[in-house]
Design a protein around this motif. Structure first.
Motif, PDB file in Angstrom:
ATOM      1  N   GLY A  49       0.805  -1.228   0.000  1.00 46.54           N
ATOM      2  CA  GLY A  49       0.000   0.000   0.000  1.00 46.54           C
ATOM      3  C   GLY A  49       0.830   1.267   0.000  1.00 46.54           C
ATOM      4  O   GLY A  49       0.518   2.220  -0.725  1.00 46.54           O
ATOM      5  N   LYS A  50       1.891   1.280   0.809  1.00 48.46           N
ATOM      6  CA  LYS A  50       2.714   2.485   0.895  1.00 48.46           C
ATOM      7  C   LYS A  50       3.430   2.737  -0.442  1.00 48.46           C
ATOM      8  O   LYS A  50       3.480   3.872  -0.917  1.00 48.46           O
ATOM      9  CB  LYS A  50       3.732   2.339   2.023  1.00 48.46           C
ATOM     10  N   GLU A  51       3.952   1.691  -1.042  1.00 53.70           N
ATOM     11  CA  GLU A  51       4.629   1.823  -2.337  1.00 53.70           C
ATOM     12  C   GLU A  51       3.645   2.254  -3.421  1.00 53.70           C
ATOM     13  O   GLU A  51       3.984   3.075  -4.288  1.00 53.70           O
ATOM     14  CB  GLU A  51       5.305   0.509  -2.726  1.00 53.70           C
ATOM     15  N   LYS A  52       2.435   1.684  -3.381  1.00 49.41           N
ATOM     16  CA  LYS A  52       1.409   2.071  -4.347  1.00 49.41           C
ATOM     17  C   LYS A  52       1.071   3.555  -4.215  1.00 49.41           C
ATOM     18  O   LYS A  52       0.923   4.270  -5.207  1.00 49.41           O
ATOM     19  CB  LYS A  52       0.132   1.247  -4.153  1.00 49.41           C
ATOM     20  N   GLN A  53       0.960   3.997  -2.962  1.00 47.66           N
ATOM     21  CA  GLN A  53       0.615   5.393  -2.712  1.00 47.66           C
ATOM     22  C   GLN A  53       1.724   6.318  -3.231  1.00 47.66           C
ATOM     23  O   GLN A  53       1.447   7.336  -3.874  1.00 47.66           O
ATOM     24  CB  GLN A  53       0.398   5.628  -1.217  1.00 47.66           C
ATOM     25  N   GLU A  54       2.993   5.966  -2.978  1.00 47.79           N
ATOM     26  CA  GLU A  54       4.112   6.782  -3.458  1.00 47.79           C
ATOM     27  C   GLU A  54       4.131   6.814  -4.989  1.00 47.79           C
ATOM     28  O   GLU A  54       4.355   7.872  -5.592  1.00 47.79           O
ATOM     29  CB  GLU A  54       5.438   6.221  -2.925  1.00 47.79           C
ATOM     30  N   LEU A  55       3.892   5.667  -5.586  1.00 51.32           N
ATOM     31  CA  LEU A  55       3.873   5.597  -7.042  1.00 51.32           C
ATOM     32  C   LEU A  55       2.700   6.402  -7.613  1.00 51.32           C
ATOM     33  O   LEU A  55       2.845   7.090  -8.629  1.00 51.32           O
ATOM     34  CB  LEU A  55       3.792   4.138  -7.488  1.00 51.32           C
ATOM     35  N   GLN A  56       1.562   6.346  -6.935  1.00 55.18           N
ATOM     36  CA  GLN A  56       0.400   7.116  -7.385  1.00 55.18           C
ATOM     37  C   GLN A  56       0.684   8.614  -7.312  1.00 55.18           C
ATOM     38  O   GLN A  56       0.276   9.375  -8.199  1.00 55.18           O
ATOM     39  CB  GLN A  56      -0.851   6.763  -6.573  1.00 55.18           C
ATOM     40  N   GLU A  57       1.397   9.034  -6.268  1.00 59.88           N
ATOM     41  CA  GLU A  57       1.748  10.455  -6.159  1.00 59.88           C
ATOM     42  C   GLU A  57       2.654  10.870  -7.323  1.00 59.88           C
ATOM     43  O   GLU A  57       2.495  11.956  -7.887  1.00 59.88           O
ATOM     44  CB  GLU A  57       2.421  10.727  -4.819  1.00 59.88           C
ATOM     45  N   LYS A  58       3.583  10.002  -7.693  1.00 63.34           N
ATOM     46  CA  LYS A  58       4.455  10.288  -8.839  1.00 63.34           C
ATOM     47  C   LYS A  58       3.639  10.337 -10.132  1.00 63.34           C
ATOM     48  O   LYS A  58       3.881  11.192 -10.988  1.00 63.34           O
ATOM     49  CB  LYS A  58       5.555   9.223  -8.954  1.00 63.34           C
ATOM     50  N   ILE A  59       2.701   9.429 -10.255  1.00 59.48           N
ATOM     51  CA  ILE A  59       1.827   9.418 -11.444  1.00 59.48           C
ATOM     52  C   ILE A  59       1.023  10.710 -11.521  1.00 59.48           C
ATOM     53  O   ILE A  59       0.920  11.331 -12.586  1.00 59.48           O
ATOM     54  CB  ILE A  59       0.888   8.184 -11.414  1.00 59.48           C
ATOM     55  N   ASP A  60       0.464  11.126 -10.377  1.00 59.78           N
ATOM     56  CA  ASP A  60      -0.322  12.364 -10.348  1.00 59.78           C
ATOM     57  C   ASP A  60       0.526  13.568 -10.758  1.00 59.78           C
ATOM     58  O   ASP A  60       0.078  14.429 -11.529  1.00 59.78           O
ATOM     59  CB  ASP A  60      -0.927  12.587  -8.962  1.00 59.78           C
ATOM     60  N   LYS A  61       1.762  13.627 -10.246  1.00 60.86           N
ATOM     61  CA  LYS A  61       2.658  14.737 -10.604  1.00 60.86           C
ATOM     62  C   LYS A  61       2.990  14.708 -12.093  1.00 60.86           C
ATOM     63  O   LYS A  61       3.006  15.747 -12.753  1.00 60.86           O
ATOM     64  CB  LYS A  61       3.946  14.669  -9.782  1.00 60.86           C
ATOM     65  N   MET A  62       3.234  13.510 -12.621  1.00 62.16           N
ATOM     66  CA  MET A  62       3.565  13.378 -14.041  1.00 62.16           C
ATOM     67  C   MET A  62       2.370  13.763 -14.909  1.00 62.16           C
ATOM     68  O   MET A  62       2.530  14.419 -15.936  1.00 62.16           O
ATOM     69  CB  MET A  62       4.000  11.945 -14.348  1.00 62.16           C
ATOM     70  N   GLU A  63       1.162  13.379 -14.500  1.00 59.15           N
ATOM     71  CA  GLU A  63      -0.034  13.749 -15.260  1.00 59.15           C
ATOM     72  C   GLU A  63      -0.234  15.262 -15.250  1.00 59.15           C
ATOM     73  O   GLU A  63      -0.614  15.855 -16.258  1.00 59.15           O
ATOM     74  CB  GLU A  63      -1.260  13.016 -14.726  1.00 59.15           C
ATOM     75  N   LYS A  64       0.042  15.902 -14.121  1.00 59.81           N
ATOM     76  CA  LYS A  64      -0.065  17.364 -14.024  1.00 59.81           C
ATOM     77  C   LYS A  64       0.981  18.011 -14.925  1.00 59.81           C
ATOM     78  O   LYS A  64       0.675  18.974 -15.646  1.00 59.81           O
ATOM     79  CB  LYS A  64       0.141  17.798 -12.565  1.00 59.81           C
ATOM     80  N   LEU A  65       2.193  17.485 -14.903  1.00 60.67           N
ATOM     81  CA  LEU A  65       3.256  18.012 -15.743  1.00 60.67           C
ATOM     82  C   LEU A  65       2.890  17.871 -17.229  1.00 60.67           C
ATOM     83  O   LEU A  65       3.074  18.806 -18.022  1.00 60.67           O
ATOM     84  CB  LEU A  65       4.568  17.279 -15.449  1.00 60.67           C
ATOM     85  N   LYS A  66       2.347  16.734 -17.595  1.00 64.45           N
ATOM     86  CA  LYS A  66       1.925  16.503 -18.975  1.00 64.45           C
ATOM     87  C   LYS A  66       0.820  17.497 -19.360  1.00 64.45           C
ATOM     88  O   LYS A  66       0.865  18.107 -20.426  1.00 64.45           O
ATOM     89  CB  LYS A  66       1.421  15.072 -19.156  1.00 64.45           C
ATOM     90  N   SER A  67      -0.161  17.661 -18.481  1.00 64.24           N
ATOM     91  CA  SER A  67      -1.256  18.589 -18.745  1.00 64.24           C
ATOM     92  C   SER A  67      -0.746  20.025 -18.893  1.00 64.24           C
ATOM     93  O   SER A  67      -1.151  20.751 -19.814  1.00 64.24           O
ATOM     94  CB  SER A  67      -2.283  18.507 -17.623  1.00 64.24           C
ATOM     95  N   ASP A  68       0.152  20.428 -18.000  1.00 65.85           N
ATOM     96  CA  ASP A  68       0.728  21.777 -18.076  1.00 65.85           C
ATOM     97  C   ASP A  68       1.510  21.968 -19.374  1.00 65.85           C
ATOM     98  O   ASP A  68       1.436  23.021 -20.010  1.00 65.85           O
ATOM     99  CB  ASP A  68       1.637  22.043 -16.869  1.00 65.85           C
ATOM    100  N   THR A  69       2.248  20.938 -19.758  1.00 67.12           N
ATOM    101  CA  THR A  69       3.026  20.997 -20.991  1.00 67.12           C
ATOM    102  C   THR A  69       2.109  21.122 -22.192  1.00 67.12           C
ATOM    103  O   THR A  69       2.356  21.931 -23.101  1.00 67.12           O
ATOM    104  CB  THR A  69       3.927  19.751 -21.124  1.00 67.12           C
ATOM    105  N   GLU A  70       1.038  20.349 -22.221  1.00 62.11           N
ATOM    106  CA  GLU A  70       0.074  20.432 -23.317  1.00 62.11           C
ATOM    107  C   GLU A  70      -0.538  21.831 -23.402  1.00 62.11           C
ATOM    108  O   GLU A  70      -0.671  22.396 -24.492  1.00 62.11           O
ATOM    109  CB  GLU A  70      -1.032  19.390 -23.143  1.00 62.11           C
ATOM    110  N   THR A  71      -0.871  22.396 -22.253  1.00 60.60           N
ATOM    111  CA  THR A  71      -1.443  23.745 -22.222  1.00 60.60           C
ATOM    112  C   THR A  71      -0.436  24.774 -22.715  1.00 60.60           C
ATOM    113  O   THR A  71      -0.771  25.644 -23.522  1.00 60.60           O
ATOM    114  CB  THR A  71      -1.910  24.094 -20.797  1.00 60.60           C
ATOM    115  N   ASP A  72       0.809  24.667 -22.234  1.00 63.58           N
ATOM    116  CA  ASP A  72       1.859  25.604 -22.662  1.00 63.58           C
ATOM    117  C   ASP A  72       2.071  25.541 -24.171  1.00 63.58           C
ATOM    118  O   ASP A  72       2.185  26.570 -24.836  1.00 63.58           O
ATOM    119  CB  ASP A  72       3.180  25.316 -21.949  1.00 63.58           C
ATOM    120  N   PHE A  73       2.139  24.336 -24.704  1.00 57.63           N
ATOM    121  CA  PHE A  73       2.344  24.186 -26.133  1.00 57.63           C
ATOM    122  C   PHE A  73       1.153  24.710 -26.922  1.00 57.63           C
ATOM    123  O   PHE A  73       1.327  25.339 -27.974  1.00 57.63           O
ATOM    124  CB  PHE A  73       2.636  22.735 -26.507  1.00 57.63           C
ATOM    125  N   LYS A  74      -0.038  24.482 -26.422  1.00 50.40           N
ATOM    126  CA  LYS A  74      -1.237  24.979 -27.107  1.00 50.40           C
ATOM    127  C   LYS A  74      -1.201  26.504 -27.177  1.00 50.40           C
ATOM    128  O   LYS A  74      -1.462  27.092 -28.233  1.00 50.40           O
ATOM    129  CB  LYS A  74      -2.493  24.502 -26.378  1.00 50.40           C
TER     130      LYS A  74
END
Length: 125
Positions: free
Chosen positions: A75-100
């Motif tokens: 559970g703890k590892e899953k939670q840490e990995l999920q936090e990394k996924i959330d940050k990466m998804e935010k970074l991807k979204s921000d990048t898409e917005t910046d490029f747009k």
């Protein structure tokens, strides 16, 4: 009709023969704008947005596969990995917005230059 066009062309030719400096100035501006449009179009094509977003997608896929492969008691590892996924998804979204926004700004500059080129061409005729 044809006679009116001939008269208009004669007036226009007469005007430009009396104002060669203005004609040269407009022609130089048109050439500068045409060069600028080409540069902006090349810049627009060369933006690395597709590669960067694709990289984020592959990283996200890999992280999600790792998360999903973890067992019930991780559970703890899953939670840490999920936090990394959330940050990466935010970074991807921000990048898409910046490029747009960047692409929209470049296109706006291109459109403005093309409008001015058209205006110059109408004025020169």
């Amino acid at each position: 009709m044809k006679r009116n066009e001939e008269r208009r062309e004669a007036r226009v030719d007469g005007y430009w023969s009396e104002h060669p400096e203005e004609r040269n100035k407009l022609e130089q501006e048109r050439e500068r704008l045409q060069s600028e449009v080409k540069k902006l179009q090349n810049l627009k094509k060369s933006l690395p947005h597709k590669e960067r977003i694709s990289s984020y997608d592959s990283q996200l896929k890999s992280m999600k596969e790792k998360r999903d492969a973890l067992g019930i008691f991780k559970g703890k590892e899953k939670q840490e990995l999920q936090e990394k996924i959330d940050k990466m998804e935010k970074l991807k979204s921000d990048t898409e917005t910046d490029f747009k926004v960047t692409l929209e700004n470049l296109q706006s500059d291109i459109d403005s230059s093309l409008e001015r080129i058209s205006a110059i061409e109408r004025e020169l005729k």
